[in-house]
Design a protein around this motif. Structure first.
Motif, PDB file in Angstrom:
ATOM      1  N   THR A   1      33.458  34.493  40.900  1.00 44.29           N
ATOM      2  CA  THR A   1      34.631  34.913  39.952  1.00 44.29           C
ATOM      3  C   THR A   1      34.126  34.867  38.540  1.00 44.29           C
ATOM      4  O   THR A   1      34.274  35.552  37.743  1.00 44.29           O
ATOM      5  CB  THR A   1      35.830  33.825  40.066  1.00 44.29           C
TER       6      THR A   1
ATOM      7  N   LEU B   1      42.037  40.256  40.975  1.00 42.54           N
ATOM      8  CA  LEU B   1      41.856  40.074  42.393  1.00 42.54           C
ATOM      9  C   LEU B   1      41.036  41.079  43.132  1.00 42.54           C
ATOM     10  O   LEU B   1      40.255  41.091  43.946  1.00 42.54           O
ATOM     11  CB  LEU B   1      43.106  39.729  42.773  1.00 42.54           C
TER      12      LEU B   1
ATOM     13  N   ILE C   1      37.337  41.676  42.081  1.00 39.38           N
ATOM     14  CA  ILE C   1      36.454  40.579  42.428  1.00 39.38           C
ATOM     15  C   ILE C   1      36.309  40.729  44.186  1.00 39.38           C
ATOM     16  O   ILE C   1      35.241  40.240  44.567  1.00 39.38           O
ATOM     17  CB  ILE C   1      36.863  39.386  41.989  1.00 39.38           C
ATOM     18  N   ALA C   2      37.209  41.020  44.877  1.00 42.47           N
ATOM     19  CA  ALA C   2      37.437  41.093  46.323  1.00 42.47           C
ATOM     20  C   ALA C   2      36.651  42.189  46.643  1.00 42.47           C
ATOM     21  O   ALA C   2      35.810  41.956  47.661  1.00 42.47           O
ATOM     22  CB  ALA C   2      38.701  41.296  46.632  1.00 42.47           C
TER      23      ALA C   2
ATOM     24  N   THR D   1      32.859  40.956  45.938  1.00 39.05           N
ATOM     25  CA  THR D   1      32.329  39.898  46.887  1.00 39.05           C
ATOM     26  C   THR D   1      32.744  40.159  48.329  1.00 39.05           C
ATOM     27  O   THR D   1      32.548  39.222  49.161  1.00 39.05           O
ATOM     28  CB  THR D   1      33.023  38.339  46.449  1.00 39.05           C
TER      29      THR D   1
ATOM     30  N   ALA E   1      38.505  29.530  42.114  1.00 37.54           N
ATOM     31  CA  ALA E   1      38.618  30.943  41.609  1.00 37.54           C
ATOM     32  C   ALA E   1      39.859  31.469  41.293  1.00 37.54           C
ATOM     33  O   ALA E   1      40.128  32.245  40.459  1.00 37.54           O
ATOM     34  CB  ALA E   1      37.967  31.647  42.697  1.00 37.54           C
TER      35      ALA E   1
ATOM     36  N   ALA F   1      46.073  36.630  49.304  1.00 41.29           N
ATOM     37  CA  ALA F   1      44.806  36.468  49.763  1.00 41.29           C
ATOM     38  C   ALA F   1      45.016  36.251  51.146  1.00 41.29           C
ATOM     39  O   ALA F   1      44.252  36.756  51.958  1.00 41.29           O
ATOM     40  CB  ALA F   1      44.052  35.453  48.950  1.00 41.29           C
TER      41      ALA F   1
ATOM     42  N   LEU G   1      36.110  35.123  47.691  1.00 42.83           N
ATOM     43  CA  LEU G   1      36.224  34.574  46.172  1.00 42.83           C
ATOM     44  C   LEU G   1      35.676  33.235  46.076  1.00 42.83           C
ATOM     45  O   LEU G   1      36.614  32.161  46.430  1.00 42.83           O
ATOM     46  CB  LEU G   1      37.620  34.798  45.920  1.00 42.83           C
ATOM     47  N   THR G   2      34.664  33.124  45.518  1.00 40.00           N
ATOM     48  CA  THR G   2      34.295  31.600  45.204  1.00 40.00           C
ATOM     49  C   THR G   2      34.342  31.337  43.814  1.00 40.00           C
ATOM     50  O   THR G   2      34.473  32.400  42.917  1.00 40.00           O
ATOM     51  CB  THR G   2      32.768  31.415  45.626  1.00 40.00           C
TER      52      THR G   2
ATOM     53  N   ALA H   1      39.540  32.701  49.790  1.00 43.01           N
ATOM     54  CA  ALA H   1      39.512  32.390  48.113  1.00 43.01           C
ATOM     55  C   ALA H   1      39.977  30.855  47.951  1.00 43.01           C
ATOM     56  O   ALA H   1      40.585  30.216  48.248  1.00 43.01           O
ATOM     57  CB  ALA H   1      40.695  33.083  47.447  1.00 43.01           C
TER      58      ALA H   1
ATOM     59  N   HIS I   1      31.310  37.538  37.859  1.00 42.03           N
ATOM     60  CA  HIS I   1      31.908  38.658  37.670  1.00 42.03           C
ATOM     61  C   HIS I   1      32.886  38.949  36.387  1.00 42.03           C
ATOM     62  O   HIS I   1      32.790  40.152  35.811  1.00 42.03           O
ATOM     63  CB  HIS I   1      32.641  38.866  38.969  1.00 42.03           C
TER      64      HIS I   1
END
Length: 586
Positions: A240, A224, A227-228, A231, A205, A194, A235-236, A201, A243
């Motif tokens: 997370t 990862l 979700i990246a 969002t 999460a 990240a 990444l909260t 992140a 999703h």
């Protein structure tokens, strides 16, 4: 033209032994083997998916052919053999997918290639992935070459299903068992990626991603990336959970508060909100089981290391564990496990989950009454509010919580302050009027524990009367029917019970067959009566056969005997027979 996008699972694939995550026991052994020139002619890498089997095979193949390895036995990456490997132009390293090349002809072609020495480097390495997919004939064709290959040939087999490989193959390989990658190792690796990718992140999460991956690094990296993209690199914890379509800790903490408050309406409404969002009932039950397990672990500081939750949530778990009795947690785990086992067979799954929640609501009162009687001053419980300097999960303290006598082992760095406001808790209303029976079969035990009168002078035991025993007996028969033990239920409905004394009851049994059913259930009956009365009651049996019924049993008569009986009752029948010269048809 912009640079082509590469997924993280490929972009951050380890290139050296030191960058392999969570498999130090294997990478250290392989490096020592290279250093001491103790290389086996055949290796078998086995373990779950996404833990680094094929990656380690490639690193091993690259390192043993490296012309100038480092002092730590890592590939230099700059010699001609290393560059050819990186460019996928090496003639000494061959990869074979056994899932699509599993025939005898494919193995025969591989064996023919083994006969030729390497053009560059010391060894020719053959990496066979998913080797368990080879047919039995292909295994047998490969057997001789695998046992006695040329000195320059090394075979590296990889599989996720070791049990499907022939024992003759296993005996010729040096076996390495890869383990699942721990949550901590996955979180650390994801955090580094990240940072490199410029993502923001939260640790909570990343912890959810690591838990969801179940020890598979490839799955964690795929989530990862997904979700990246969802969002835009932020990444909260909430994003997370949304999703991944998972229930966050808020739901389980709030539901636990409702259960401890014996708030049936609040529990069912909270359950309805989650079901309307598309969550399945079994997902809720499984998550609640995990939540109760975490609360139980927090009861003892020695077990706290087993708590697999984000660090921000641990103080809240310790606070809630301090407020929840151990007896409630253990009984709740049993009910939730029973609900999960019967979920697939339930025709009305929503009702099945709702009934489980209703039973959990009354479980606290049931476990209290099953133990010692509460003093009169403790029958009405005030609300308990928890003050903590750390509140990482939103709305965890919105619902009132019942004060309980059990104390948890709480770390010193997370003090818990408990205060009692003057307003009484809603749970106190349970003592003011009897509860309405919701379902006789499922709620029988909890209903009786809540509603029955307790004789305080008898040390918490109920006064044993014939009426109470008959009522418990009827409930036990209904429980047999609800548990689909129809054979036992059909026998017990025709067996009366009579009270001999406060310590003895007797079942009046019509025959030996019914007696065998009673004897099979005697221990369960004794425990059932003890649980609901607090007294040990002896169970005896007595067989009383119906003599009148035995006399009324039909007697099979011959035709001659039937005629004799009819003629005795009506003499004119014999006259008619003689006049017509009739004979009895035998």
């Amino acid at each position: 033209m912009s640079e082509q996008y590469i997924v993280s699972a490929r972009k951050y694939r380890p290139q050296t032994f030191d960058t392999v995550v969570g498999q130090e026991h294997i990478t250290t052994t392989l490096k020592n083997a290279i250093r001491n020139q103790h290389l086996a002619h055949a290796y078998l890498f086995c373990g779950p998916r996404g833990v680094g089997k094929t990656t380690c095979a490639r690193i091993l193949a690259k390192t043993i052919n490296c012309e100038t390895p480092t002092a730590d036995m890592e590939a230099c990456g700059s010699c001609p053999t290393c560059k050819s490997f990186s460019d996928s132009t090496s003639f000494n390293i061959f990869e074979l997918d056994a899932a699509s090349n599993n025939s005898v002809d494919d193995i025969r072609e591989l064996v023919n290639q083994v006969r030729f020495a390497p053009q560059q480097g010391k060894y020719k390495i053959y990496i066979i992935d998913e080797v368990h997919m080879l047919s039995a004939a292909a295994f047998n064709a490969f057997l001789k070459t695998l046992e006695e290959p040329p000195p320059y040939a090394i075979f590296i087999l990889a599989t996720t299903e070791k049990h499907k490989i022939l024992p003759t193959i296993l005996s010729r390989c040096q076996i390495f068992d890869f383990k699942r990658i721990t949550t901590i190792d996955i979180v650390d690796h994801l955090r580094k990626i990240a940072v490199n990718e410029g993502m923001a992140a939260q640790d909570a999460a990343l912890h959810v991603l690591a838990q969801k991956s179940e020890g598979c690094m490839r799955d964690a990296l795929s989530m990862l990336d997904r979700i990246a993209g969802f969002t835009e690199g932020l990444l909260t914890y909430n994003a997370t959970m949304e999703h991944l379509n998972m229930l966050d800790a808020d739901f389980y903490f709030n539901l636990t508060d409702h259960l401890l408050s014996q708030d049936v309406s609040g529990s069912l409404l909270l359950l309805n909100d989650v079901l309307e969002k598309g969550f399945e009932g079994n997902v809720i039950i499984e998550g609640m089981e995990e939540h109760m397990r975490n609360l139980l672990l927090c009861k003892d500081g020695r077990m706290a290391k087993l708590l697999d939750v984000p660090d921000d949530h641990k103080p809240v778990y310790f606070e809630k564990a301090n407020q929840t009795p151990s007896s409630f947690i253990i009984s709740a785990l049993a009910l939730l496990n029973e609900c999960e086992l019967n979920y697939k067979n339930s025709s009305n799954k929503r009702l099945h989950v709702e009934m489980c929640m209703i039973r959990l609501c009354y479980l606290l009162q049931a476990t209290r009454t099953a133990g010692t009687a509460l003093p009169p001053e403790q029958k009405k419980k005030p609300d308990v509010t928890v003050a903590s300097s750390q509140q990482p999960v939103a709305a965890l303290h919105a619902s009132p919580v019942i004060e309980v006598p059990v104390k948890a082992v709480v770390p010193a760095e997370h003090p818990v302050a408990i205060s009692s406001p003057p307003s009484p808790a809603p749970a106190s209303a349970i003592h003011s009027h009897p509860l309405r029976r919701i379902n006789k079969g499922i709620m029988a035990n909890l209903d009786e524990l809540v509603n029955a009168e307790v004789d305080a002078t008898a040390g918490g035991k109920k006064r044993v009367t014939n009426e109470l025993l008959q009522q418990l007996y009827e409930q036990y028969k209904e429980q047999l029917r609800d548990e689909r033990k129809s054979v036992y239920h059909s026998q017990f409905i025709r067996i009366p019970m009579e009270m001999i004394s406060e310590e003895e009851i007797r079942f009046v049994i019509p025959d030996e067959i019914a007696e065998s059913f009673v004897l099979e259930q005697r221990n369960y009956l004794s425990e059932y009566f003890k649980q609901h009365t607090g007294s040990i009651i002896r169970i005896t049996t007595e067989i009383k056969k119906d003599e009148n019924a035995a006399h009324k049993q039909e007697i099979v008569l011959s035709k001659q005997e039937i005629y004799d009986v009819m003629a005795a009752k009506n003499p004119q029948l014999a006259v008619l027979r003689n006049a017509l010269n009739l004979h009895i048809d035998f």
